[in-house]
Design a protein around this motif. Structure first.
Motif, PDB file in Angstrom:
ATOM      1  N   SER A  42       1.149  -1.618  -0.354  1.00  0.00           N
ATOM      2  CA  SER A  42      -0.191   0.177   0.152  1.00  0.00           C
ATOM      3  C   SER A  42       0.959   1.208   0.498  1.00  0.00           C
ATOM      4  CB  SER A  42      -0.927   0.524   0.747  1.00  0.00           C
ATOM      5  OG  SER A  42      -1.428   1.201   0.956  1.00  0.00           O
ATOM      6  N   ILE A  43       0.356   2.069  -1.120  1.00  0.00           N
ATOM      7  CA  ILE A  43       1.249   3.028  -0.789  1.00  0.00           C
ATOM      8  C   ILE A  43       0.790   4.733  -0.658  1.00  0.00           C
ATOM      9  CG2 ILE A  43       3.122   2.576  -2.806  1.00  0.00           C
ATOM     10  CD1 ILE A  43       1.249   4.376  -4.837  1.00  0.00           C
ATOM     11  N   GLY A  44      -0.564   4.742   0.139  1.00  0.00           N
ATOM     12  CA  GLY A  44      -1.025   5.616   0.096  1.00  0.00           C
ATOM     13  C   GLY A  44      -2.207   5.558  -0.214  1.00  0.00           C
ATOM     14  N   GLU A  51      -7.817   2.989  -1.337  1.00  0.00           N
ATOM     15  CA  GLU A  51      -6.422   2.060  -0.613  1.00  0.00           C
ATOM     16  C   GLU A  51      -5.324   2.122  -1.962  1.00  0.00           C
ATOM     17  OE1 GLU A  51      -3.389  -0.402   2.646  1.00  0.00           O
ATOM     18  OE2 GLU A  51      -6.201  -0.364   1.934  1.00  0.00           O
ATOM     19  N   HIS A  52      -4.215   2.558  -2.210  1.00  0.00           N
ATOM     20  CA  HIS A  52      -3.856   2.248  -3.344  1.00  0.00           C
ATOM     21  C   HIS A  52      -2.517   1.267  -3.366  1.00  0.00           C
ATOM     22  CE1 HIS A  52      -1.671   4.596  -7.273  1.00  0.00           C
ATOM     23  NE2 HIS A  52      -1.546   2.815  -7.633  1.00  0.00           N
ATOM     24  N   HIS A  92      -0.589  10.721  -8.902  1.00  0.00           N
ATOM     25  CA  HIS A  92      -0.936  11.502  -7.722  1.00  0.00           C
ATOM     26  C   HIS A  92       0.063  10.832  -6.413  1.00  0.00           C
ATOM     27  CE1 HIS A  92      -3.163  10.998  -3.507  1.00  0.00           C
ATOM     28  NE2 HIS A  92      -3.415  12.086  -4.130  1.00  0.00           N
ATOM     29  N   ALA A  93       0.652   9.580  -6.494  1.00  0.00           N
ATOM     30  CA  ALA A  93       1.450   9.129  -5.541  1.00  0.00           C
ATOM     31  C   ALA A  93       2.756   9.718  -5.614  1.00  0.00           C
ATOM     32  CB  ALA A  93       1.900   7.781  -5.362  1.00  0.00           C
ATOM     33  N   CYS A  94       3.246   9.947  -6.411  1.00  0.00           N
ATOM     34  CA  CYS A  94       4.590  10.576  -6.678  1.00  0.00           C
ATOM     35  C   CYS A  94       4.342  11.998  -6.304  1.00  0.00           C
ATOM     36  CB  CYS A  94       4.218  10.435  -8.162  1.00  0.00           C
ATOM     37  SG  CYS A  94       4.830   9.153  -9.119  1.00  0.00           S
ATOM     38  N   THR A  96       2.349  13.618  -4.093  1.00  0.00           N
ATOM     39  CA  THR A  96       1.719  13.264  -2.656  1.00  0.00           C
ATOM     40  C   THR A  96       2.542  12.555  -1.714  1.00  0.00           C
ATOM     41  OG1 THR A  96      -0.034  13.196  -3.550  1.00  0.00           O
ATOM     42  CG2 THR A  96      -0.299  13.348  -0.814  1.00  0.00           C
ATOM     43  N   TYR A  97       2.739  11.678  -1.903  1.00  0.00           N
ATOM     44  CA  TYR A  97       4.475  10.601  -1.309  1.00  0.00           C
ATOM     45  C   TYR A  97       5.281  10.200  -1.463  1.00  0.00           C
ATOM     46  CZ  TYR A  97      -0.921   9.670  -0.799  1.00  0.00           C
ATOM     47  OH  TYR A  97      -2.149  10.029   0.077  1.00  0.00           O
ATOM     48  N   GLY A  98       5.763  11.065  -2.584  1.00  0.00           N
ATOM     49  CA  GLY A  98       7.451  11.479  -2.831  1.00  0.00           C
ATOM     50  C   GLY A  98       7.740  10.505  -3.313  1.00  0.00           C
ATOM     51  N   TYR A  99       7.302   9.651  -4.131  1.00  0.00           N
ATOM     52  CA  TYR A  99       8.158   8.728  -4.864  1.00  0.00           C
ATOM     53  C   TYR A  99       8.870   9.354  -6.371  1.00  0.00           C
ATOM     54  CZ  TYR A  99       5.880   5.193  -1.923  1.00  0.00           C
ATOM     55  OH  TYR A  99       4.781   4.032  -1.607  1.00  0.00           O
TER      56      TYR A  99
END
Length: 144
Positions: A42-44, A51-52, A92-94, A96-99
């Motif tokens: 799960s990445i967020g 959930e992703h 969005h994940a990149c 928002t969550y720093g990928y």
């Protein structure tokens, strides 16, 4: 009463098993090449709040991380229509969550628009700078 007729329009649904085998293979390949890989993580949250979960995360020595979304399709189907949504969620994940980056790897022979996605035919209208749609050969080239 009208007779019931069933018409099979899709191949058998062994795609989940085939997709899982492809996932295991890619994980094994990255392990063999010395990458630190997490699987089914799960990445967020997605932009809508759900959930992703993603197939693979590649953790680099410089503390950057890549998301790998593996898509295997042997017969034509609706998976192609889901690629832009996946691109949006990964972007969005990149952000928002720093990928660092994300790759959607298309494999199998069932992709009608594979070349259009990989070649960026929709990039003018669909901007996801941290996300690239690639094929298996490109994946192998990136993770040497």
């Amino acid at each position: 009463t009208r007779p019931t007729t069933y018409i099979m329009t899709n191949a058998s649904r062994n795609t989940a098993k085939t997709g899982k085998c492809f996932e295991y293979w890619c994980h094994h390949l990255l392990d063999e090449r010395g990458y630190n890989v997490d699987e089914q993580i799960s990445i967020g949250l997605r932009p809508h709040g759900g959930e992703h979960n993603v197939d693979l995360i590649v953790n680099h020595e410089d503390d950057t991380r890549d998301i790998i979304s593996l898509k295997y399709q042997e017969v034509q189907g609706t998976a192609e229509e889901k690629i832009p949504y996946e691109q949006d969620c990964l972007q969005h994940a990149c952000e928002t969550y720093g990928y660092n980056s994300a790759y959607i790897v298309l494999a199998g022979n069932g992709w009608t628009h594979r070349d259009a996605y990989i070649g960026g035919a929709f990039d003018k209208w669909h901007i996801t700078p941290n996300v690239k749609v690639i094929d298996y050969d490109m994946f192998i080239g990136i993770y040497k």
